[in-house]
Design an enzyme around this catalytic site. Structure first.
Site, PDB file in Angstrom:
ATOM      1  N   ASN A   1       0.799  -1.219   0.000  1.00  0.00           N
ATOM      2  CA  ASN A   1       0.000   0.000   0.000  1.00  0.00           C
ATOM      3  C   ASN A   1       0.835   1.274   0.000  1.00  0.00           C
ATOM      4  O   ASN A   1       0.343   2.337  -0.354  1.00  0.00           O
ATOM      5  CB  ASN A   1      -0.922   0.009   1.230  1.00  0.00           C
ATOM      6  CG  ASN A   1      -1.673   1.307   1.375  1.00  0.00           C
ATOM      7  OD1 ASN A   1      -2.529   1.634   0.571  1.00  0.00           O
ATOM      8  ND2 ASN A   1      -1.331   2.087   2.397  1.00  0.00           N
TER       9      ASN A   1
ATOM     10  N   LYS B   1       3.091   5.111 -10.487  1.00  0.00           N
ATOM     11  CA  LYS B   1       1.928   4.223 -10.459  1.00  0.00           C
ATOM     12  C   LYS B   1       1.814   3.412 -11.754  1.00  0.00           C
ATOM     13  O   LYS B   1       1.397   2.244 -11.728  1.00  0.00           O
ATOM     14  CB  LYS B   1       0.653   5.030 -10.212  1.00  0.00           C
ATOM     15  CG  LYS B   1       0.538   5.580  -8.799  1.00  0.00           C
ATOM     16  CD  LYS B   1       0.521   4.476  -7.751  1.00  0.00           C
ATOM     17  CE  LYS B   1       0.201   5.009  -6.363  1.00  0.00           C
ATOM     18  NZ  LYS B   1       0.169   3.932  -5.338  1.00  0.00           N
TER      19      LYS B   1
ATOM     20  N   TYR C   1       4.336  10.995  -9.786  1.00  0.00           N
ATOM     21  CA  TYR C   1       3.395  10.042  -9.187  1.00  0.00           C
ATOM     22  C   TYR C   1       2.775   9.149 -10.256  1.00  0.00           C
ATOM     23  O   TYR C   1       2.654   7.931 -10.069  1.00  0.00           O
ATOM     24  CB  TYR C   1       2.310  10.826  -8.446  1.00  0.00           C
ATOM     25  CG  TYR C   1       1.344   9.970  -7.672  1.00  0.00           C
ATOM     26  CD1 TYR C   1       1.765   9.250  -6.553  1.00  0.00           C
ATOM     27  CD2 TYR C   1      -0.001   9.895  -8.036  1.00  0.00           C
ATOM     28  CE1 TYR C   1       0.879   8.477  -5.823  1.00  0.00           C
ATOM     29  CE2 TYR C   1      -0.889   9.122  -7.311  1.00  0.00           C
ATOM     30  CZ  TYR C   1      -0.450   8.422  -6.204  1.00  0.00           C
ATOM     31  OH  TYR C   1      -1.338   7.653  -5.487  1.00  0.00           O
TER      32      TYR C   1
END
Length: 265
Positions: A108, A177, A173
């Site tokens: 996570n 991802k 980011y």
């Protein structure tokens, strides 16, 4: 299109069906109020032997206390900086030793930020990539050292719809991802012969108190408006999909990225 008001209201939290009974589940970045804590709580509710981790020891202990209040059982809490491979090895070793196995890893941990490419510093880029992508690789590698000899296991990664679509100020980011998505697909093939499954979820916007503090109202409203239900997800709604992927109900799924959002390619 006007979204019916009833569809904007999240359903009640689901009852437990013991989908993860007798399985050891490690959740990284589980302190706080976001998806990590929600995933930890849902796994515990589904009967898992829970191990939670975070680099903030005080917040991690508080999260363990809250989970004990919710579920009646205090999880094993192991402080860990996910950017440090040695600490990740120790986390997985501790989970396997204390709980007798390492069955599921939920990756996570991640870190965002906002900066245009023209103004982004090396430090901003490196920090986001190290925390979001490289840590997922290192944690996966550390977990596989236990899962491969055991002949099975499940890894669930937390990606993002930003890995598919463009958003201003999110190059680091989004790249991280998108990398998590690619890592998910490739590692799934690498370990399929060992009976190990690797999948990912791709949330869009999961509302929690910390996000409400750090993100502007205008941005949150814009992101909510993109969703079919016209609202942000509750963190436990994303956690529900993680539980599904970790369970035997997803026994034939591997290398998949599941959008927990109406946004996908």
């Amino acid at each position: 299109m006007t979204v019916p008001e009833t569809s904007k209201t999240p359903a009640a939290r689901p009852a437990s069906h013991q989908l993860l009974a007798d399985r050891t589940v490690v959740v990284t970045a589980a302190a706080g109020t976001g998806i990590g804590f929600a995933a930890a709580r849902r796994c515990a509710e589904e009967g898992a032997r829970l191990v939670i981790s975070d680099r903030h020891a005080r917040r991690l202990a508080e999260a363990a206390d809250r989970l004990a209040d919710h579920t009646g059982t205090r999880p094993l809490a192991v402080p860990c900086d996910v950017t440090d491979g040695a600490q990740l090895d120790r986390l997985m070793d501790t989970a396997a030793h204390e709980c007798g196995a390492l069955d599921v890893l939920i990756n996570n941990a991640g870190l965002g930020g906002t900066a245009s490419v023209a103004e982004m510093t090396d430090a901003q880029w490196d920090t986001v990539l190290a925390t979001t992508l490289t840590s997922t690789f290192k944690a996966t590698r550390a977990a596989l050292r236990h899962m491969i000899p055991a002949g099975g296991g499940v890894i669930v990664n937390n990606a993002s719809v930003v890995g598919w679509r463009a958003q201003r100020g999110q190059a680091h980011y989004a790249a991280a991802k998108a990398g998590v998505m690619a890592l998910t697909r490739c590692s799934a093939l690498d370990v399929a012969d060992h009976g190990i499954r690797v999948n990912a979820v791709a949330p869009s916007l999961a509302m929690h108190p910390h996000l409400a503090k750090v993100a502007g109202e205008e941005l949150l409203a814009e992101l909510s408006a993109r969703e079919a239900f016209g609202r942000a997800a509750e963190p436990w709604e994303v956690a529900n999909v993680m539980v599904f992927l970790a369970s035997d109900y997803a026994s034939y799924m591997t290398g998949e990225v599941v959008s927990v959002s109406s946004q996908h390619p």
